[in-house]
Design a protein around this motif. Sequence first.
Motif, PDB file in Angstrom:
ATOM      1  N   ASP A   1     -25.524 -17.510  43.416  1.00  0.00           N
ATOM      2  CA  ASP A   1     -24.049 -17.237  42.820  1.00  0.00           C
ATOM      3  C   ASP A   1     -24.203 -16.562  41.627  1.00  0.00           C
ATOM      4  N   ASN A   2     -25.130 -15.463  41.607  1.00  0.00           N
ATOM      5  CA  ASN A   2     -25.148 -14.737  40.198  1.00  0.00           C
ATOM      6  C   ASN A   2     -25.610 -15.379  39.051  1.00  0.00           C
ATOM      7  N   MET A   3     -26.435 -16.640  39.182  1.00  0.00           N
ATOM      8  CA  MET A   3     -27.008 -17.400  38.169  1.00  0.00           C
ATOM      9  C   MET A   3     -27.727 -16.558  37.278  1.00  0.00           C
ATOM     10  N   ASP A   4     -27.459 -16.694  36.120  1.00  0.00           N
ATOM     11  CA  ASP A   4     -28.288 -15.976  34.985  1.00  0.00           C
ATOM     12  C   ASP A   4     -29.738 -16.571  34.666  1.00  0.00           C
ATOM     13  N   LEU A   5     -30.816 -16.099  34.662  1.00  0.00           N
ATOM     14  CA  LEU A   5     -32.070 -16.653  34.826  1.00  0.00           C
ATOM     15  C   LEU A   5     -32.718 -16.545  33.312  1.00  0.00           C
ATOM     16  N   THR A   6     -31.849 -15.968  32.623  1.00  0.00           N
ATOM     17  CA  THR A   6     -32.571 -15.661  31.056  1.00  0.00           C
ATOM     18  C   THR A   6     -33.179 -16.882  30.368  1.00  0.00           C
ATOM     19  N   GLU A   7     -32.243 -17.795  30.253  1.00  0.00           N
ATOM     20  CA  GLU A   7     -32.616 -18.947  29.585  1.00  0.00           C
ATOM     21  C   GLU A   7     -33.947 -19.849  30.217  1.00  0.00           C
ATOM     22  N   LEU A   8     -33.766 -19.679  31.695  1.00  0.00           N
ATOM     23  CA  LEU A   8     -34.789 -20.466  32.395  1.00  0.00           C
ATOM     24  C   LEU A   8     -36.227 -19.786  32.232  1.00  0.00           C
ATOM     25  N   LYS A   9     -35.969 -18.711  32.232  1.00  0.00           N
ATOM     26  CA  LYS A   9     -37.331 -17.590  31.975  1.00  0.00           C
ATOM     27  C   LYS A   9     -38.170 -17.885  30.619  1.00  0.00           C
ATOM     28  N   ALA A  10     -37.261 -18.004  29.733  1.00  0.00           N
ATOM     29  CA  ALA A  10     -37.648 -18.476  28.302  1.00  0.00           C
ATOM     30  C   ALA A  10     -38.445 -19.704  28.070  1.00  0.00           C
ATOM     31  N   LYS A  11     -38.228 -20.563  29.116  1.00  0.00           N
ATOM     32  CA  LYS A  11     -38.950 -21.754  29.137  1.00  0.00           C
ATOM     33  C   LYS A  11     -40.446 -21.648  29.552  1.00  0.00           C
ATOM     34  N   PHE A  12     -40.786 -20.460  30.098  1.00  0.00           N
ATOM     35  CA  PHE A  12     -42.042 -19.967  30.703  1.00  0.00           C
ATOM     36  C   PHE A  12     -42.815 -19.254  29.758  1.00  0.00           C
ATOM     37  N   ASN A  13     -42.269 -18.992  28.414  1.00  0.00           N
ATOM     38  CA  ASN A  13     -43.021 -18.024  27.491  1.00  0.00           C
ATOM     39  C   ASN A  13     -43.873 -18.804  26.402  1.00  0.00           C
TER      40      ASN A  13
END
Length: 451
Positions: free
Chosen positions: A439-451
């Motif tokens: 449902d168009n979930m923005d993954l930006t914050e989630l990706k940041a947890k893997f940086n």
Amino acid sequence: MKKYHFIAIGGAVMHNLALALVEKGYQVTGSDDEIYEPSKTRLQQAGILPDQYGWFPDKISPELDGIILGMHARIDNPELIKAQELGIPVYSFPEFIFNQSKEKKRVVIAGSHGKTSITSIILHVLKDQKVDFDYLVGAQIEGFNLMVRLSDAPIIIIEGDEYLTSPLDRTPKFFHYKHDIVLVSGIAWDHFNVFPDFGEYKDQFSQLMEKTPESGELIYCDSDLLVKEAAEKVEIKSLKTPYKAHPATIEGGKTFLKTENDLIPIQIFGEHNLQNLQGAMNICLSLGLSKGQFYTSIQSFKGAAKRQEQIAGNEQSTMFRDFAHAPSKLKATANAVKTQFPERTLIAVQELHTYSSLNKDFLPNYAGSMDAADIAVIYLNPHAAALKKLELMDEATLRKGFERDDLKLFTDSNQLKDFLLSQDYSNTNLLLMSSGNYDNMDLTELKAKFN
């Protein structure tokens, strides 16, 4: 200059075919009732985006050389009716692809799973070895601007889908390509809305095998019992070539192919991908390449988009995105990630998005498909179920279907996102599986947890 009009031009393959014809010097027009990105921008840049959405019979004139009809269009489409009244030839895109490739050697990649990955590997290797070829593939892959190419090349590589051809033709697309060489990777029940009977679904692949010409070749995965059974039973005079997963070893989270002389590092992993790789290798050998050429080129292959795609990561955790939605694809992908990184916790998230996956009667086919995950999560969008006129399944039903008592269910993408953001990703992999986008979930914050 040939002139073609596309009815339902916004689809993934349809808009790529339209762009390929523009590149070929044809005059192209089209219509659709809705067009999403990236199709919209790409059509606009090519100057063929419709001025407005909808169907306009006045776009259909006797000067057209043909209509290319997308599966999204309805049988009572006013543009289609006008074309039929005027006697303009109407092609589905598989029929059109065959029409454009009659003089080529046609290689078709079929199967319930692995089609895009196998086709992508073949395309990558042929391009790297500077072989001239045309193609039709079901996803955007690195190094290729379009998903379709039509030229004067002597070979065409086609991803052959078993889904229906068009509103006018309710047979599988892959029948229309009239292959010289066909590869069948696996048979696992899919498209429940079109093939509610598994026997009928399996029969489509048997029929495809039967169409192999005497001068052609049937390449099949004999690790898949249903494919093996069908291939061994089919009575054809052409060459039959079985294959299994290419021998490999895993060292430090990296996969190496075992060859006669060396260990060859590759960037993809998992038993299913080693099967895909071997099938692709057999196709390349049939087209005249050597094993050495294949091994040289496969090392730089990074995988197709949304096929076990790494979208974020560090030394101790990785975030993957995969197109997996059918039970066999879920199981293969989850098992691959867990086997590659056995010491890491695996959080696997599956969005139920297709008609089959949202159907209560089909649900038992998902039993055991998420077993490899340490934490198994299901996202179910009530809107998607309502659009398909299906009952919204509850957590107890899903737990029974997946055979996971600890299964977690979310029906709100914001709550799912909050849950995923709250997890500790130390020594942990996250695997997002869906043919949709949560449902168009923005993954930006989630990706940041893997940086």
